[in-house]
Design an enzyme around this catalytic site. Structure first.
Site, PDB file in Angstrom:
ATOM      1  N   SER A 142       0.857  -1.189   0.000  1.00 47.30           N
ATOM      2  CA  SER A 142       0.000   0.000   0.000  1.00 47.30           C
ATOM      3  C   SER A 142       0.888   1.233   0.000  1.00 47.30           C
ATOM      4  CB  SER A 142      -0.859   0.000   1.271  1.00 47.30           C
ATOM      5  OG  SER A 142      -1.514   1.232   1.441  1.00 47.30           O
ATOM      6  N   TYR A 155      -1.282  -0.169  10.650  1.00 44.32           N
ATOM      7  CA  TYR A 155      -1.403  -0.491   9.222  1.00 44.32           C
ATOM      8  C   TYR A 155      -0.127  -0.113   8.477  1.00 44.32           C
ATOM      9  CZ  TYR A 155      -3.699  -0.940   4.640  1.00 44.32           C
ATOM     10  OH  TYR A 155      -4.038  -1.317   3.359  1.00 44.32           O
TER      11      TYR A 155
HETATM   12  P1  NAP Z   1     -11.507  -6.303   1.152  1.00 40.21           P
HETATM   13  O1  NAP Z   1     -12.422  -5.789   0.109  1.00 40.21           O
HETATM   14  O2  NAP Z   1     -11.827  -6.099   2.592  1.00 40.21           O
HETATM   15  O3  NAP Z   1     -11.251  -7.849   0.882  1.00 40.21           O
HETATM   16  C1  NAP Z   1     -10.366  -8.551   1.689  1.00 40.21           C
HETATM   17  C2  NAP Z   1     -10.410 -10.025   1.373  1.00 40.21           C
HETATM   18  O4  NAP Z   1      -9.441 -10.660   2.207  1.00 40.21           O
HETATM   19  C3  NAP Z   1     -11.754 -10.664   1.691  1.00 40.21           C
HETATM   20  O5  NAP Z   1     -12.014 -11.676   0.749  1.00 40.21           O
HETATM   21  C4  NAP Z   1     -11.536 -11.264   3.082  1.00 40.21           C
HETATM   22  O6  NAP Z   1     -12.403 -12.370   3.217  1.00 40.21           O
HETATM   23  C5  NAP Z   1     -10.058 -11.667   3.011  1.00 40.21           C
HETATM   24  N1  NAP Z   1      -9.391 -11.676   4.303  1.00 40.21           N
HETATM   25  C6  NAP Z   1      -9.332 -10.682   5.218  1.00 40.21           C
HETATM   26  N2  NAP Z   1      -8.639 -11.073   6.294  1.00 40.21           N
HETATM   27  C7  NAP Z   1      -8.239 -12.342   6.053  1.00 40.21           C
HETATM   28  C8  NAP Z   1      -7.510 -13.297   6.794  1.00 40.21           C
HETATM   29  N3  NAP Z   1      -7.040 -13.023   8.015  1.00 40.21           N
HETATM   30  N4  NAP Z   1      -7.282 -14.510   6.258  1.00 40.21           N
HETATM   31  C9  NAP Z   1      -7.753 -14.807   5.011  1.00 40.21           C
HETATM   32  N5  NAP Z   1      -8.449 -13.953   4.267  1.00 40.21           N
HETATM   33  C10 NAP Z   1      -8.701 -12.724   4.790  1.00 40.21           C
HETATM   34  O7  NAP Z   1     -10.023  -5.675   0.982  1.00 40.21           O
HETATM   35  P2  NAP Z   1      -9.269  -5.021  -0.276  1.00 40.21           P
HETATM   36  O8  NAP Z   1      -9.471  -3.565  -0.220  1.00 40.21           O
HETATM   37  O9  NAP Z   1      -9.559  -5.776  -1.500  1.00 40.21           O
HETATM   38  O10 NAP Z   1      -7.758  -5.240   0.200  1.00 40.21           O
HETATM   39  C11 NAP Z   1      -6.937  -6.268  -0.308  1.00 40.21           C
HETATM   40  C12 NAP Z   1      -5.483  -5.882  -0.011  1.00 40.21           C
HETATM   41  O11 NAP Z   1      -5.192  -4.632  -0.618  1.00 40.21           O
HETATM   42  C13 NAP Z   1      -5.166  -5.712   1.481  1.00 40.21           C
HETATM   43  O12 NAP Z   1      -3.895  -6.253   1.752  1.00 40.21           O
HETATM   44  C14 NAP Z   1      -5.149  -4.210   1.658  1.00 40.21           C
HETATM   45  O13 NAP Z   1      -4.326  -3.818   2.742  1.00 40.21           O
HETATM   46  C15 NAP Z   1      -4.583  -3.789   0.325  1.00 40.21           C
HETATM   47  N6  NAP Z   1      -4.868  -2.422  -0.057  1.00 40.21           N
HETATM   48  C16 NAP Z   1      -6.149  -1.958  -0.069  1.00 40.21           C
HETATM   49  C17 NAP Z   1      -6.385  -0.637  -0.403  1.00 40.21           C
HETATM   50  C18 NAP Z   1      -7.778  -0.074  -0.408  1.00 40.21           C
HETATM   51  O14 NAP Z   1      -7.917   1.173  -0.371  1.00 40.21           O
HETATM   52  N7  NAP Z   1      -8.823  -0.897  -0.468  1.00 40.21           N
HETATM   53  C19 NAP Z   1      -5.328   0.207  -0.754  1.00 40.21           C
HETATM   54  C20 NAP Z   1      -4.023  -0.300  -0.753  1.00 40.21           C
HETATM   55  C21 NAP Z   1      -3.811  -1.618  -0.401  1.00 40.21           C
HETATM   56  P3  NAP Z   1     -12.846 -12.992   4.640  1.00 40.21           P
HETATM   57  O15 NAP Z   1     -13.339 -11.837   5.454  1.00 40.21           O
HETATM   58  O16 NAP Z   1     -13.867 -13.990   4.286  1.00 40.21           O
HETATM   59  O17 NAP Z   1     -11.616 -13.618   5.177  1.00 40.21           O
END
Ligand code: NAP
Length: 239
Positions: A142, A155
């Site tokens: 990120s 984070y």
């Molecule tokens: P999201 O929409 O909340 O989706 C997260 C996914 O990860 C869900 O399928 C969730 O499913 C799974 N998950 C969460 N905790 C888990 C665990 N402990 N073990 C296994 N699976 C887990 O999140 P996203 O925004 O797509 O984020 C994905 C990645 O991108 C993360 O690493 C986040 O830090 C990074 N990121 C996000 C952003 C943003 O603004 N969205 C920006 C930069 C980086 P379950 O709840 O069923 O486990």
């Protein structure tokens, strides 16, 4: 690189960036192993991708913060998939609060998931890539791993650490023909961002999960002789 018939494991594949990348890879003919904690999202995605894209899709539930669960899930997926060409370490959590106010259990949970989880999954998958003398590991870090901000101590610490681990691993395994990449998106329109209050007003102008999936595809499609070490992707005009 032609992705047809390659195999990929994606963590956090039930929603957001992980789901969008699963769909994008399936459209390229990649067979998938999908991990998240809850099975419902994975099962519906599995059904959809197998019927629309004709690829094999295996699923396993695991909390990546739990080493035993990770090892069992990866072992089961490797048994079914045979080889692993691509690992997308995407699962992650975000919570924000001042260092003093944030509960220490919450703080540890973020490190345990984002850093230790990425480590557990990588450690379970890497031996098969080293044995194959090939592979691709993409870690979703990120912009929070590049600059700290108030209320982001847990984070940011987790994502700075993921970037450090990614670079060290890259230097360890590039001689084994394994490409290791860190991607650093800014805010993406997903549940994680909305729940953390990060979304900006105009959803259409926000970066979408599908945009990050495009970057993952572009990274993988580069000729095998080169790799992206680190790439950021930002919203063009967030104001
Ligand atoms: P999201 O929409 O909340 O989706 C997260 C996914 O990860 C869900 O399928 C969730 O499913 C799974 N998950 C969460 N905790 C888990 C665990 N402990 N073990 C296994 N699976 C887990 O999140 P996203 O925004 O797509 O984020 C994905 C990645 O991108 C993360 O690493 C986040 O830090 C990074 N990121 C996000 C952003 C943003 O603004 N969205 C920006 C930069 C980086 P379950 O709840 O069923 O486990």
């Amino acid at each position: 690189m032609n992705l047809h018939n390659k195999t990929a494991i994606i963590t956090g594949a039930g929603k957001g960036i992980g789901k969008a990348t699963a769909i994008a890879l399936a459209k390229e003919g990649v067979n998938l192993g999908l991990i998240s904690r809850s099975s419902a999202d994975l099962e519906s995605l599995q059904q959809a991708l197998m019927s629309t894209c004709g690829v094999k899709v295996y699923i396993a539930t695991a909390d990546i913060a739990n080493k035993d669960e990770v090892e069992q899930a990866i072992e089961a997926l490797i048994q079914e998939m045979g080889s692993i060409d691509i690992l997308l370490n995407n699962a992650g959590v975000a919570q924000f609060g001042t260092l003093v106010d944030m509960d220490s259990d919450q703080w540890e949970r973020i490190i345990q998931t984002n850093l230790m989880g990425t480590y557990y999954v990588t450690r379970a998958v890497l031996p098969i890539m080293i044995a194959q003398s090939s592979g691709n590991i993409i870690n979703i870090a990120s912009t929070a791993g590049e600059r700290g901000f108030a209320t982001g101590s847990a984070y940011c610490a987790s994502k700075f650490a993921v970037l450090g681990m990614t670079e060290a691993l890259m230097q360890e395994v590039r001689k084994s023909n394994i490409r290791v990449t860190a991607l650093t998106p800014s805010t993406v329109n997903t549940e994680l961002a909305v729940n953390a209050g990060l979304s900006i007003g105009d959803e259409d102008r926000m970066m979408q999960a599908e945009d990050v999936a495009e970057l993952v595809l572009a990274t993988l499609k580069l000729p095998q002789r080169v790799f992206i070490r680190n790439a950021g992707i930002w919203t063009t005009n967030p104001q």
